[in-house]
Design a protein around this motif. Structure first.
Motif, PDB file in Angstrom:
ATOM      1  N   UNK A 188       0.831  -1.207   0.000  1.00  0.00           N
ATOM      2  CA  UNK A 188       0.000   0.000   0.000  1.00  0.00           C
ATOM      3  C   UNK A 188       0.865   1.256   0.000  1.00  0.00           C
ATOM      4  N   UNK A 189       1.917   1.250   0.796  1.00  0.00           N
ATOM      5  CA  UNK A 189       2.796   2.420   0.859  1.00  0.00           C
ATOM      6  C   UNK A 189       3.480   2.650  -0.478  1.00  0.00           C
ATOM      7  N   UNK A 190       3.895   1.582  -1.141  1.00  0.00           N
ATOM      8  CA  UNK A 190       4.575   1.722  -2.425  1.00  0.00           C
ATOM      9  C   UNK A 190       3.623   2.236  -3.499  1.00  0.00           C
ATOM     10  N   UNK A 191       2.375   1.741  -3.469  1.00  0.00           N
ATOM     11  CA  UNK A 191       1.407   2.129  -4.490  1.00  0.00           C
ATOM     12  C   UNK A 191       0.898   3.547  -4.265  1.00  0.00           C
ATOM     13  N   UNK A 192       0.541   3.875  -3.024  1.00  0.00           N
ATOM     14  CA  UNK A 192      -0.078   5.167  -2.731  1.00  0.00           C
ATOM     15  C   UNK A 192       0.945   6.261  -2.466  1.00  0.00           C
ATOM     16  N   UNK A 193       2.203   5.872  -2.263  1.00  0.00           N
ATOM     17  CA  UNK A 193       3.247   6.857  -2.068  1.00  0.00           C
ATOM     18  C   UNK A 193       3.314   7.385  -0.642  1.00  0.00           C
ATOM     19  N   UNK A 194       4.074   8.445  -0.460  1.00  0.00           N
ATOM     20  CA  UNK A 194       4.285   9.010   0.869  1.00  0.00           C
ATOM     21  C   UNK A 194       2.989   9.490   1.520  1.00  0.00           C
TER      22      UNK A 194
ATOM     23  N   UNK B  14     -10.883  -0.511 -10.128  1.00  0.00           N
ATOM     24  CA  UNK B  14      -9.918  -0.008  -9.141  1.00  0.00           C
ATOM     25  C   UNK B  14      -8.861  -1.068  -8.826  1.00  0.00           C
ATOM     26  N   UNK B  15      -9.281  -2.336  -8.807  1.00  0.00           N
ATOM     27  CA  UNK B  15      -8.352  -3.433  -8.537  1.00  0.00           C
ATOM     28  C   UNK B  15      -7.313  -3.527  -9.653  1.00  0.00           C
ATOM     29  N   UNK B  16      -7.780  -3.417 -10.880  1.00  0.00           N
ATOM     30  CA  UNK B  16      -6.846  -3.462 -12.006  1.00  0.00           C
ATOM     31  C   UNK B  16      -5.883  -2.275 -11.971  1.00  0.00           C
ATOM     32  N   UNK B  17      -6.408  -1.106 -11.596  1.00  0.00           N
ATOM     33  CA  UNK B  17      -5.541   0.071 -11.485  1.00  0.00           C
ATOM     34  C   UNK B  17      -4.502  -0.123 -10.391  1.00  0.00           C
ATOM     35  N   UNK B  18      -4.931  -0.715  -9.272  1.00  0.00           N
ATOM     36  CA  UNK B  18      -4.011  -0.978  -8.164  1.00  0.00           C
ATOM     37  C   UNK B  18      -2.914  -1.941  -8.606  1.00  0.00           C
ATOM     38  N   UNK B  19      -3.284  -2.962  -9.358  1.00  0.00           N
ATOM     39  CA  UNK B  19      -2.290  -3.929  -9.841  1.00  0.00           C
ATOM     40  C   UNK B  19      -1.295  -3.252 -10.785  1.00  0.00           C
ATOM     41  N   UNK B  20      -1.783  -2.348 -11.641  1.00  0.00           N
ATOM     42  CA  UNK B  20      -0.870  -1.651 -12.553  1.00  0.00           C
ATOM     43  C   UNK B  20       0.110  -0.771 -11.777  1.00  0.00           C
ATOM     44  N   UNK B  21      -0.407  -0.058 -10.773  1.00  0.00           N
ATOM     45  CA  UNK B  21       0.460   0.791  -9.960  1.00  0.00           C
ATOM     46  C   UNK B  21       1.495  -0.046  -9.212  1.00  0.00           C
TER      47      UNK B  21
ATOM     48  N   UNK C 152      -8.739  -3.017  -2.038  1.00  0.00           N
ATOM     49  CA  UNK C 152      -7.872  -2.001  -2.630  1.00  0.00           C
ATOM     50  C   UNK C 152      -8.585  -0.657  -2.779  1.00  0.00           C
ATOM     51  N   UNK C 153      -9.716  -0.517  -2.104  1.00  0.00           N
ATOM     52  CA  UNK C 153     -10.356   0.790  -1.948  1.00  0.00           C
ATOM     53  C   UNK C 153     -10.631   0.975  -0.458  1.00  0.00           C
TER      54      UNK C 153
END
Length: 370
Positions: A98-104, A192-199, A219-220
């Motif tokens: 989650x931290x890697x995908x959503x950033x700081x 949203x799940x597919x977007x999360x996987x891409x990120x 993932x939401x």
């Protein structure tokens, strides 16, 4: 309609300093560690009635508070820990992703503790939209205007979540518009799940690993979330709060949510409210103004209290902690420790009173059935 509760509480030591939950997470299946070390989650199993829910929640809280006190620790019912202190993430692969995908921006979540209420899926579309319209009710359980030592808004936790955590990924954490259909909301979860996987893939996490660790509804983190695995509609808007206040809000909300399966749910700015003819919601643009007003002013806003009354709630019954501790522009670590201990003691007193009342009701019921 079965209902269950999850509430996150901060763990502090005898001086009010944040401390790891540690072995407290082993007390019961209904007690879990959260994604940061000083946060503990209390939850109930699904209950048929609000009375059953109350009894289970109070019973679990009572035993957990006793075990916590025996370890010279305390549970704190605040939406944020108030001051700017170091908070560590637990070692957990899901959290790391989650931290890697959503950033700081995800680090803002380290300072937030909330209440989640699960309603068994019945008339799902009506439930989704009614709970969306009830989003400003987070003001009823507001417990903190402060974030990292600064006053940011009357209701700091929703402000931090929505302006901080999910600023760059609003579709994963902001309040969503009313659903047009259940199928459409489910497709949105898939998107949203597919977007999360891409990120995640862009950060080197394989698609297969994401599918092992996450479900689409994991993932939401929106204020109203459709949960496939329970299956429930989850309302995630309010702060962590005193148990009596949490139970009061659930007892008021459950009949409103239940009505969505018994009467029409419509959108009409002119006739907003809950009555014998149905549940009428404001236009989403109007709702957003109420949400903003609730974050900024809490129950000091008559527009918010009037709206919540029309929606079937009773703002005059609530005494938010956030209103009690408001009034300063900053909170030092020393003041925060003192406040955390004050409200830890308030929680302990609240649990004792709830437990005694539950015992009296149970005893009266037993006497009547002899």
């Amino acid at each position: 309609m079965k209902t269950s509760i999850e509430v996150e509480y901060w763990v502090v030591d005898g001086e009010g300093k944040l401390t790891a939950a540690g072995d407290l997470v082993d007390l019961s299946e209904q007690v879990e560690g959260e994604f940061v070390k000083p946060l503990l989650e209390m939850k109930t199993t699904p209950c048929e009635t609000v009375e059953e829910l109350r009894n289970k929640f109070v019973e679990r809280l009572h035993s957990t508070v006793q075990a916590t006190r025996a370890r010279d620790r305390h549970l704190v019912p605040l939406g944020t820990p108030l001051s700017d202190e170091s908070i560590e993430f637990r070692s957990d692969e899901r959290t790391a992703i989650q931290r890697r995908v959503l950033g700081e921006s995800f680090d803002h979540a380290k300072h937030c503790a909330g209440t989640h209420v699960h309603f068994e899926q019945e008339d799902v579309l009506g439930q989704l939209n009614a709970l969306t319209a009830l989003d400003p009710a987070f003001a009823l359980l507001n417990t903190s205007p402060y974030y990292r030592g600064e006053r940011v808004a009357a209701c700091a936790r929703p402000y931090v979540y929505r302006r901080g955590c999910y600023r760059d990924h609003p579709e994963h954490g902001q309040l969503r518009e009313y659903a047009e259909s259940v199928e459409g909301r489910e497709r949105e979860l898939g998107t949203r799940f597919e977007a999360f996987k891409r990120l995640a893939a862009a950060d080197g996490v394989s698609e297969s690993r994401i599918e092992e660790l996450f479900e689409p509804d994991d993932t939401v983190w929106t204020p109203v979330r459709l949960r496939r695995s329970f299956p429930t509609v989850e309302w995630r808007s309010p702060d962590a709060a005193l148990p009596s206040e949490v139970l009061r809000l659930v007892s008021e909300m459950a009949p409103i949510v239940r009505r969505t399966g018994e009467t029409p749910v419509t959108i009409d700015d002119g006739e907003v409210g809950v009555d014998a003819d149905g549940v009428t919601l404001p236009a989403f643009e109007t709702l957003e103004r109420y949400v903003e007003e609730a974050m900024t002013h809490g129950l000091e806003s008559t527009a918010v209290t009037d709206y919540l009354e029309r929606m079937g709630l009773t703002p005059s019954r609530y005494r938010p902690i956030g209103s009690e501790i408001d009034g300063r522009s900053t909170v030092s670590p020393r003041s925060a420790r003192r406040l955390r201990l004050r409200y830890a003691r308030r929680l302990e007193r609240d649990v004792r009173q709830l437990s005694a009342a539950t015992g009296r009701r149970t005893g009266a019921s037993k006497r009547m059935t002899i």
